[in-house]
Design a protein around this motif. Structure first.
Motif, short mmCIF file in Angstrom:
data_model
loop_
_atom_site.label_atom_id
_atom_site.label_comp_id
_atom_site.label_asym_id
_atom_site.label_seq_id
_atom_site.Cartn_x
_atom_site.Cartn_y
_atom_site.Cartn_z
N LEU A 151 0.87 -1.18 0.00
CA LEU A 151 0.00 0.00 0.00
C LEU A 151 0.90 1.23 0.00
O LEU A 151 1.82 1.31 0.80
CB LEU A 151 -0.86 0.06 1.27
N TYR A 152 0.63 2.17 -0.90
CA TYR A 152 1.43 3.40 -0.88
C TYR A 152 0.52 4.59 -1.17
O TYR A 152 -0.57 4.44 -1.72
CB TYR A 152 2.59 3.32 -1.88
N GLY A 153 0.99 5.78 -0.78
CA GLY A 153 0.18 6.97 -1.00
C GLY A 153 0.56 8.04 0.00
O GLY A 153 1.31 7.77 0.93
N LYS A 174 -4.03 4.73 4.61
CA LYS A 174 -3.37 3.41 4.44
C LYS A 174 -3.51 2.56 5.70
O LYS A 174 -3.95 1.41 5.64
CB LYS A 174 -1.88 3.59 4.08
N SER A 175 -3.10 3.15 6.83
CA SER A 175 -3.19 2.39 8.09
C SER A 175 -4.64 2.05 8.41
O SER A 175 -4.94 0.93 8.85
CB SER A 175 -2.59 3.20 9.24
N PHE A 212 -5.78 -0.89 6.29
CA PHE A 212 -5.21 -2.13 6.83
C PHE A 212 -6.02 -2.60 8.04
O PHE A 212 -6.44 -3.76 8.13
CB PHE A 212 -3.76 -1.87 7.22
N GLU A 243 4.54 -1.81 9.11
CA GLU A 243 4.59 -0.55 8.39
C GLU A 243 6.03 -0.16 8.04
O GLU A 243 6.92 -0.22 8.87
CB GLU A 243 3.93 0.55 9.23
N VAL A 256 -3.31 4.33 -2.45
CA VAL A 256 -4.41 4.78 -1.60
C VAL A 256 -4.56 6.29 -1.77
O VAL A 256 -3.61 7.04 -1.57
CB VAL A 256 -4.15 4.42 -0.11
N THR A 266 -10.39 6.23 -0.50
CA THR A 266 -10.91 6.29 0.87
C THR A 266 -11.75 7.55 1.09
O THR A 266 -11.83 8.41 0.23
CB THR A 266 -9.75 6.32 1.88
N ASN A 283 -13.42 3.67 5.40
CA ASN A 283 -12.65 2.94 6.40
C ASN A 283 -13.31 3.02 7.77
O ASN A 283 -13.99 3.99 8.09
CB ASN A 283 -11.25 3.54 6.54
#
Ligand SMILES: Nc1nc2c(ncn2[C@@H]2O[C@H](COP(=O)(O)OP(=O)(O)O)[C@@H](O)[C@H]2O)c(=O)[nH]1
Ligand SMILES: [Mg+2]
Length: 220
Positions: free
Chosen positions: A14-16, A22-23, A26, A47, A102, A138, A183
């Protein structure tokens, strides 16, 4: 269970930008799978921290599996082969099997071109390596009052469609690979509608990763 006996775990990156969710994504996946709100401990253990400004060499090393989970990138220097968290000879199981960007629906319009430039560099490397890619969009609740009120309206909302198109064009990813989610961030219990969106995203990402490991074996 991956469709390839040599692979026990599918590795998804996951990147962004910071604050994209991101967290939270997850943890949302974990909540959905457990059927309850869980703690943040799991996310933090895997992470990879540090600057988002990855140098080309670092991007390649990350995607190819040279960098072990938990490595903190240093904005001033690249990882070296002497580093304890550097894997010298990664094989298929160590590599990234699906790359997931993300992006937050509420700020994608005002995000600087520079951010998309950096993300584009990561995407390009992944494309060279034939790694499949997807986007998680998101914070859908933050852009559309209709959706905030009733998440089931997500695929009826014009605003959500517009934001997905914006993610698609700014990052150069087809609409079919963009998954909108809300989320878990303030909820006290899990919710079926949120779970459906999260599981849809997860199912597709896992399928893409699995296609990749199966294809790689076919090529060997
Ligand atoms: N309203 C809303 N807030 C979210 C959503 N996802 C994440 N957030 C919030 O956005 C902030 C940043 O999220 P975080 O997961 O830490 O971002 P990261 O830096 O990419 O790991 C946190 O305050 C989250 O609670 C979402 O889908 N909706
Ligand atoms: Mg985070």
């Amino acid at each position: 269970k991956p469709g390839n006996k040599e692979i026990k775990t599918l590795r998804i990156l996951l990147y962004g930008p910071q604050g994209a969710g991101k967290s939270s994504f997850f943890n949302s996946v974990n909540n959905t799978l457990q059927g309850r709100i869980t703690t943040r401990a799991l996310a933090q253990s895997t992470e990879t921290g540090g600057s988002f400004t990855l140098k080309t060499d670092d991007i390649n090393r990350l995607l190819n599996g040279h960098i072990i989970d938990g490595y903190t990138f240093n904005p001033l220097s690249s990882i070296t082969e002497e580093d304890q968290k550097y894997k010298r000879n990664p094989i298929l199981k160590d590599r990234i099997h699906c790359l997931v960007a993300v992006l937050p629906a509420n700020t994608v319009s005002v995000m600087l071109e520079e951010v998309f430039g950096k993300m584009g560099a990561v995407r390009e490397k992944a494309r060279d390596l034939r790694i499949p890619q997807a986007i998680i969009m998101t914070k859908v609740d933050e852009v559309c009052p209709l959706v905030k009120d009733n998440l089931e309206k997500i695929y009826k909302s014009k605003i959500i469609k517009q934001k997905m198109e914006e993610c698609s064009s700014r990052l150069g990813v087809p609409m079919t690979c963009i998954y909108p989610v809300k989320n878990y961030h303030e909820e006290r219990v899990t919710n079926d509608t949120m779970d459906v969106l999260i599981l849809d995203a997860l199912q597709n990402i896992v399928n893409f990763a699995n296609d990749f490991v199966e294809e790689q074996i076919d090529n060997e």
